[in-house]
Design a protein around this motif. Structure first.
Motif, PDB file in Angstrom:
ATOM      1  N   PRO A  59       0.785  -1.236   0.000  1.00 58.95           N
ATOM      2  CA  PRO A  59       0.000   0.000   0.000  1.00 58.95           C
ATOM      3  C   PRO A  59       0.820   1.292   0.000  1.00 58.95           C
ATOM      4  N   PHE A  60       2.111   1.214   0.312  1.00 57.63           N
ATOM      5  CA  PHE A  60       2.936   2.418   0.235  1.00 57.63           C
ATOM      6  C   PHE A  60       3.206   2.797  -1.224  1.00 57.63           C
ATOM      7  N   LEU A  61       2.941   1.881  -2.156  1.00 66.68           N
ATOM      8  CA  LEU A  61       3.051   2.191  -3.581  1.00 66.68           C
ATOM      9  C   LEU A  61       1.709   2.756  -4.035  1.00 66.68           C
ATOM     10  N   ARG A  62       1.698   4.044  -4.302  1.00 65.06           N
ATOM     11  CA  ARG A  62       0.439   4.692  -4.680  1.00 65.06           C
ATOM     12  C   ARG A  62       0.704   5.904  -5.556  1.00 65.06           C
ATOM     13  N   ARG A  63      -0.319   6.274  -6.305  1.00 66.90           N
ATOM     14  CA  ARG A  63      -0.324   7.525  -7.057  1.00 66.90           C
ATOM     15  C   ARG A  63      -1.545   8.293  -6.597  1.00 66.90           C
ATOM     16  N   ARG A  64      -1.349   9.559  -6.282  1.00 65.80           N
ATOM     17  CA  ARG A  64      -2.467  10.400  -5.852  1.00 65.80           C
ATOM     18  C   ARG A  64      -2.477  11.658  -6.715  1.00 65.80           C
ATOM     19  N   PHE A  65      -3.662  12.022  -7.160  1.00 59.17           N
ATOM     20  CA  PHE A  65      -3.861  13.237  -7.938  1.00 59.17           C
ATOM     21  C   PHE A  65      -4.853  14.118  -7.188  1.00 59.17           C
ATOM     22  N   SER A 110       4.026   6.248 -20.755  1.00 59.03           N
ATOM     23  CA  SER A 110       4.552   6.748 -22.018  1.00 59.03           C
ATOM     24  C   SER A 110       4.349   8.257 -21.974  1.00 59.03           C
ATOM     25  N   PRO A 111       5.069   9.013 -22.797  1.00 57.13           N
ATOM     26  CA  PRO A 111       4.902  10.476 -22.751  1.00 57.13           C
ATOM     27  C   PRO A 111       3.434  10.874 -22.924  1.00 57.13           C
ATOM     28  N   GLY A 112       2.930  11.609 -21.952  1.00 58.65           N
ATOM     29  CA  GLY A 112       1.557  12.103 -21.997  1.00 58.65           C
ATOM     30  C   GLY A 112       0.498  11.165 -21.458  1.00 58.65           C
ATOM     31  N   LEU A 113       0.856   9.907 -21.182  1.00 57.34           N
ATOM     32  CA  LEU A 113      -0.136   8.937 -20.725  1.00 57.34           C
ATOM     33  C   LEU A 113       0.500   7.956 -19.750  1.00 57.34           C
ATOM     34  N   SER A 114      -0.130   7.804 -18.588  1.00 58.96           N
ATOM     35  CA  SER A 114       0.240   6.767 -17.624  1.00 58.96           C
ATOM     36  C   SER A 114      -1.033   5.999 -17.303  1.00 58.96           C
ATOM     37  N   ALA A 115      -0.866   4.738 -16.894  1.00 65.84           N
ATOM     38  CA  ALA A 115      -2.048   3.921 -16.647  1.00 65.84           C
ATOM     39  C   ALA A 115      -1.753   2.792 -15.672  1.00 65.84           C
ATOM     40  N   ASP A 134     -14.200  -1.235 -18.287  1.00 67.20           N
ATOM     41  CA  ASP A 134     -14.493   0.090 -17.771  1.00 67.20           C
ATOM     42  C   ASP A 134     -13.217   0.730 -17.229  1.00 67.20           C
ATOM     43  N   ALA A 135     -13.000   2.003 -17.574  1.00 60.76           N
ATOM     44  CA  ALA A 135     -11.787   2.682 -17.110  1.00 60.76           C
ATOM     45  C   ALA A 135     -12.089   4.140 -16.791  1.00 60.76           C
ATOM     46  N   LEU A 136     -11.406   4.642 -15.780  1.00 57.91           N
ATOM     47  CA  LEU A 136     -11.466   6.043 -15.382  1.00 57.91           C
ATOM     48  C   LEU A 136     -10.326   6.765 -16.085  1.00 57.91           C
ATOM     49  N   TRP A 137     -10.653   7.772 -16.878  1.00 59.36           N
ATOM     50  CA  TRP A 137      -9.672   8.573 -17.610  1.00 59.36           C
ATOM     51  C   TRP A 137      -9.606   9.949 -16.961  1.00 59.36           C
ATOM     52  N   LEU A 138      -8.432  10.310 -16.475  1.00 60.73           N
ATOM     53  CA  LEU A 138      -8.220  11.627 -15.885  1.00 60.73           C
ATOM     54  C   LEU A 138      -7.393  12.465 -16.853  1.00 60.73           C
ATOM     55  N   THR A 139      -7.912  13.626 -17.212  1.00 58.48           N
ATOM     56  CA  THR A 139      -7.125  14.592 -17.976  1.00 58.48           C
ATOM     57  C   THR A 139      -6.597  15.587 -16.960  1.00 58.48           C
ATOM     58  N   LEU A 140      -5.289  15.676 -16.854  1.00 58.75           N
ATOM     59  CA  LEU A 140      -4.651  16.510 -15.842  1.00 58.75           C
ATOM     60  C   LEU A 140      -4.441  17.925 -16.370  1.00 58.75           C
ATOM     61  N   THR A 141      -4.175  18.848 -15.473  1.00 58.03           N
ATOM     62  CA  THR A 141      -4.008  20.250 -15.864  1.00 58.03           C
ATOM     63  C   THR A 141      -2.771  20.471 -16.732  1.00 58.03           C
ATOM     64  N   ASP A 142      -1.810  19.540 -16.707  1.00 59.90           N
ATOM     65  CA  ASP A 142      -0.631  19.653 -17.579  1.00 59.90           C
ATOM     66  C   ASP A 142      -0.851  18.932 -18.913  1.00 59.90           C
ATOM     67  N   ASP A 143      -2.095  18.567 -19.204  1.00 60.60           N
ATOM     68  CA  ASP A 143      -2.522  17.881 -20.427  1.00 60.60           C
ATOM     69  C   ASP A 143      -2.086  16.422 -20.517  1.00 60.60           C
ATOM     70  N   ARG A 195      -2.502  12.450 -19.319  1.00 57.97           N
ATOM     71  CA  ARG A 195      -3.669  11.653 -18.944  1.00 57.97           C
ATOM     72  C   ARG A 195      -3.222  10.492 -18.062  1.00 57.97           C
ATOM     73  N   PHE A 196      -4.089  10.128 -17.127  1.00 54.88           N
ATOM     74  CA  PHE A 196      -3.862   8.962 -16.275  1.00 54.88           C
ATOM     75  C   PHE A 196      -5.116   8.107 -16.365  1.00 54.88           C
ATOM     76  N   VAL A 197      -4.941   6.817 -16.625  1.00 57.33           N
ATOM     77  CA  VAL A 197      -6.060   5.903 -16.846  1.00 57.33           C
ATOM     78  C   VAL A 197      -5.974   4.760 -15.842  1.00 57.33           C
ATOM     79  N   ILE A 198      -7.124   4.392 -15.282  1.00 61.72           N
ATOM     80  CA  ILE A 198      -7.198   3.274 -14.346  1.00 61.72           C
ATOM     81  C   ILE A 198      -8.372   2.394 -14.780  1.00 61.72           C
ATOM     82  N   THR A 199      -8.087   1.130 -15.095  1.00 60.47           N
ATOM     83  CA  THR A 199      -9.204   0.234 -15.390  1.00 60.47           C
ATOM     84  C   THR A 199      -9.822  -0.179 -14.057  1.00 60.47           C
TER      85      THR A 199
END
Length: 167
Positions: free
Chosen positions: A84-90, A116-121, A128-137, A139-143
């Motif tokens: 659980p210490f491995l996490r990404r938070r936006f 990859s440049p511009g996209l992490s997942a 079904d996946a959650l697509w986040l468009t970040l303010t720096d353009d 994207r982060f995707v989570i299935t």
């Protein structure tokens, strides 16, 4: 569905959505290959360094093979259930928009944690996946199941936070 209002420390009602997702095949690969590599490292001297370096693969499968996704006023968090210490938070102020759509791993670089440049997942399956468009353009995707509810909540909480800050 794991979406429910709770009261925060200030007595305000706070909505929280969370889902967990596991990939049986990713966990199985990690559980089976890690001991085999450790045995190879212990028994065969000439392959010790290679076997130990290869341990990165099963650890990666174990770290990303079971995740928990949370949406709250703090933002969106995806964390490993096994590590659980491995996490990404936006934080919400880093998210321009959230949406949901059916996604194939091949669209986002494959299975597991992808970059990859511009996209992490974080991708454990097609669906079904959650697509986040970040303010720096970027994207982060989570299935994750019920991504549409998560996306609506992210957008609603983000708008409420922006309104309260007068943005």
């Amino acid at each position: 569905m794991s979406h429910h209002p709770r009261e925060d420390a200030h007595g305000h009602q706070a909505e929280v959505w969370h889902r967990s997702l596991t990939s049986g095949w990713m966990l199985a690969v990690g559980v089976v290959s890690a001991p085999a590599l450790l045995v190879a490292a212990a028994v065969v001297d000439e392959y010790r360094s290679i076997a130990l370096w290869l341990l990165v693969v099963p650890v990666a499968f174990l770290a990303t093979g079971a995740i928990r996704v949370t949406v709250s006023r703090r933002g969106v968090t995806v964390a490993s259930l096994l590590l659980p210490f491995l996490r990404r938070r936006f934080a919400l102020d880093r998210i321009r928009q959230a949406s949901a759509r059916w996604t194939r791993p091949t669209e986002i670089g494959g299975w597991g944690y992808r970059w990859s440049p511009g996209l992490s997942a974080v991708s454990l399956r097609e669906g079904d996946a959650l697509w986040l468009t970040l303010t720096d353009d970027n994207r982060f995707v989570i299935t994750v199941d019920d991504a549409d509810t998560a996306a609506r909540l992210v957008n609603r909480l983000g708008q409420a936070a922006a309104d309260s800050e007068g943005r």
